[in-house]
Design a protein around this motif. Structure first.
Motif, PDB file in Angstrom:
ATOM      1  N   ILE A 284      16.770  22.660 -24.297  1.00 59.43           N
ATOM      2  CA  ILE A 284      16.701  21.294 -23.762  1.00 59.43           C
ATOM      3  C   ILE A 284      16.209  20.326 -24.832  1.00 59.43           C
ATOM      4  O   ILE A 284      16.785  19.248 -25.035  1.00 59.43           O
ATOM      5  N   VAL A 285      15.138  20.690 -25.527  1.00 59.47           N
ATOM      6  CA  VAL A 285      14.597  19.832 -26.585  1.00 59.47           C
ATOM      7  C   VAL A 285      15.596  19.700 -27.731  1.00 59.47           C
ATOM      8  O   VAL A 285      15.853  18.587 -28.226  1.00 59.47           O
ATOM      9  N   TYR A 286      16.161  20.809 -28.155  1.00 62.40           N
ATOM     10  CA  TYR A 286      17.102  20.834 -29.282  1.00 62.40           C
ATOM     11  C   TYR A 286      18.335  19.993 -28.991  1.00 62.40           C
ATOM     12  O   TYR A 286      18.711  19.118 -29.781  1.00 62.40           O
ATOM     13  N   TRP A 287      18.983  20.223 -27.853  1.00 56.07           N
ATOM     14  CA  TRP A 287      20.183  19.456 -27.507  1.00 56.07           C
ATOM     15  C   TRP A 287      19.858  17.979 -27.325  1.00 56.07           C
ATOM     16  O   TRP A 287      20.669  17.119 -27.688  1.00 56.07           O
ATOM     17  N   SER A 288      18.690  17.685 -26.772  1.00 60.29           N
ATOM     18  CA  SER A 288      18.307  16.279 -26.588  1.00 60.29           C
ATOM     19  C   SER A 288      18.159  15.584 -27.931  1.00 60.29           C
ATOM     20  O   SER A 288      18.614  14.444 -28.107  1.00 60.29           O
ATOM     21  N   LEU A 289      17.526  16.249 -28.886  1.00 57.49           N
ATOM     22  CA  LEU A 289      17.348  15.671 -30.217  1.00 57.49           C
ATOM     23  C   LEU A 289      18.684  15.483 -30.930  1.00 57.49           C
ATOM     24  O   LEU A 289      18.920  14.454 -31.573  1.00 57.49           O
TER      25      LEU A 289
ATOM     26  N   LEU B  95      15.214  18.322 -40.736  1.00 57.15           N
ATOM     27  CA  LEU B  95      13.860  18.820 -40.974  1.00 57.15           C
ATOM     28  C   LEU B  95      12.958  18.523 -39.788  1.00 57.15           C
ATOM     29  O   LEU B  95      12.152  19.363 -39.377  1.00 57.15           O
ATOM     30  N   VAL B  96      13.106  17.324 -39.227  1.00 56.13           N
ATOM     31  CA  VAL B  96      12.304  16.938 -38.061  1.00 56.13           C
ATOM     32  C   VAL B  96      12.719  17.743 -36.836  1.00 56.13           C
ATOM     33  O   VAL B  96      11.876  18.232 -36.072  1.00 56.13           O
ATOM     34  N   ILE B  97      14.020  17.891 -36.653  1.00 55.44           N
ATOM     35  CA  ILE B  97      14.528  18.631 -35.490  1.00 55.44           C
ATOM     36  C   ILE B  97      14.092  20.091 -35.542  1.00 55.44           C
ATOM     37  O   ILE B  97      13.660  20.666 -34.531  1.00 55.44           O
ATOM     38  N   ILE B  98      14.189  20.700 -36.712  1.00 58.08           N
ATOM     39  CA  ILE B  98      13.770  22.097 -36.850  1.00 58.08           C
ATOM     40  C   ILE B  98      12.271  22.231 -36.600  1.00 58.08           C
ATOM     41  O   ILE B  98      11.820  23.177 -35.936  1.00 58.08           O
TER      42      ILE B  98
ATOM     43  N   ASN C 103      26.444  24.322 -26.013  1.00 61.92           N
ATOM     44  CA  ASN C 103      25.916  24.352 -27.379  1.00 61.92           C
ATOM     45  C   ASN C 103      26.900  23.938 -28.476  1.00 61.92           C
ATOM     46  O   ASN C 103      26.536  23.160 -29.364  1.00 61.92           O
ATOM     47  N   PRO C 104      28.148  24.424 -28.461  1.00 65.45           N
ATOM     48  CA  PRO C 104      29.061  24.057 -29.561  1.00 65.45           C
ATOM     49  C   PRO C 104      29.291  22.566 -29.707  1.00 65.45           C
ATOM     50  O   PRO C 104      29.443  22.064 -30.837  1.00 65.45           O
ATOM     51  N   TRP C 105      29.311  21.824 -28.618  1.00 67.47           N
ATOM     52  CA  TRP C 105      29.555  20.383 -28.689  1.00 67.47           C
ATOM     53  C   TRP C 105      28.423  19.674 -29.425  1.00 67.47           C
ATOM     54  O   TRP C 105      28.659  18.889 -30.348  1.00 67.47           O
ATOM     55  N   PHE C 106      27.196  19.956 -29.018  1.00 70.23           N
ATOM     56  CA  PHE C 106      26.054  19.296 -29.651  1.00 70.23           C
ATOM     57  C   PHE C 106      25.923  19.705 -31.118  1.00 70.23           C
ATOM     58  O   PHE C 106      25.722  18.851 -31.994  1.00 70.23           O
ATOM     59  N   GLU C 107      26.029  21.011 -31.373  1.00 71.93           N
ATOM     60  CA  GLU C 107      25.819  21.468 -32.748  1.00 71.93           C
ATOM     61  C   GLU C 107      26.913  20.989 -33.692  1.00 71.93           C
ATOM     62  O   GLU C 107      26.624  20.583 -34.827  1.00 71.93           O
TER      63      GLU C 107
END
Length: 216
Positions: A45-50, A18-21, A115-119
């Protein structure tokens, strides 16, 4: 497969999407007003960092390599994951001519490689493991899949028309469920990451962010 963390941290992990979204939506909204579709860059950048910070901080004593260990055999789920992952390749085949510059090709490949690794380490790894001690597996699958699906229109959909497509929601829901079950059956994210990579290659990612490709 479960995470050896305190109940308090487990709650934080389960609420973290919820915070990340929210932060992703804020980033996308702010930058889309300035640079349009290129807001996907600061958002990524923000999304992957979080996601990376969440994985690093909340994985406790679990090593990332444990999520990526040699998978157990599950012919049905691996086959389904790969077949569904290959479905978007038809989009690439029919629209490859839209890549009219080297920079678009490079950015498309970079996104698909990262992207696939982080997600997967976050959505299918960290979250499913955190939910496993408290809820039946099917509850964890539904919870993570719903939030995974919603993250697309609420973040990428701020500037991308394709990311708000109802057809995409259906496809993401199916993939979220299949990837989750594949993780449970194989006890590894290897096949899931590969399937996700194929999806990001096939669905043209960067071109959809920039609205160069808009589904009919």
């Amino acid at each position: 497969m479960n995470l050896d963390i305190s109940n308090q941290k487990r709650i934080i992990v389960l609420l973290s999407p919820l915070v990340i979204i929210l932060l992703g939506f804020t980033t996308a909204s702010l930058f889309s007003n300035i640079i349009g579709g290129w807001a996907w860059v600061p958002l990524a950048i923000v999304y992957w960092s979080l996601l990376g910070l969440s994985i690093y901080y909340f994985k406790a004593n679990k090593a990332v390599k444990e999520w990526l260990k040699k998978p157990k055999r599950s012919f049905l789920m691996v086959t389904l994951s790969l077949l569904l992952g290959m479905f978007p390749l038809t989009i690439l085949i029919m629209n490859y001519a839209l890549f009219d510059s080297a920079i678009l090709i490079v950015l498309w490949l970079i996104f698909a490689l990262i992207n696939p690794w982080f997600e997967e380490l976050y959505w299918r790894g960290l979250l499913l493991d955190a939910a496993a001690d408290w809820f039946p597996k099917w509850v964890g699958v539904i919870y993570t899949t719903i939030l995974f699906v919603l993250s697309h229109p609420l973040m990428w959909g701020v500037f991308s028309i394709a990311s708000k497509s109802p057809h995409l929601y259906i496809y993401l829901t199916v993939m979220g469920v299949i990837w989750s079950i594949t993780y449970y059956k194989t006890r590894s994210l290897r096949w899931v990451v590969l399937s996700h990579f194929i999806v990001d290659i096939g669905n043209l990612t960067v071109l959809t962010f920039l609205n160069i490709y808009i589904p009919s």
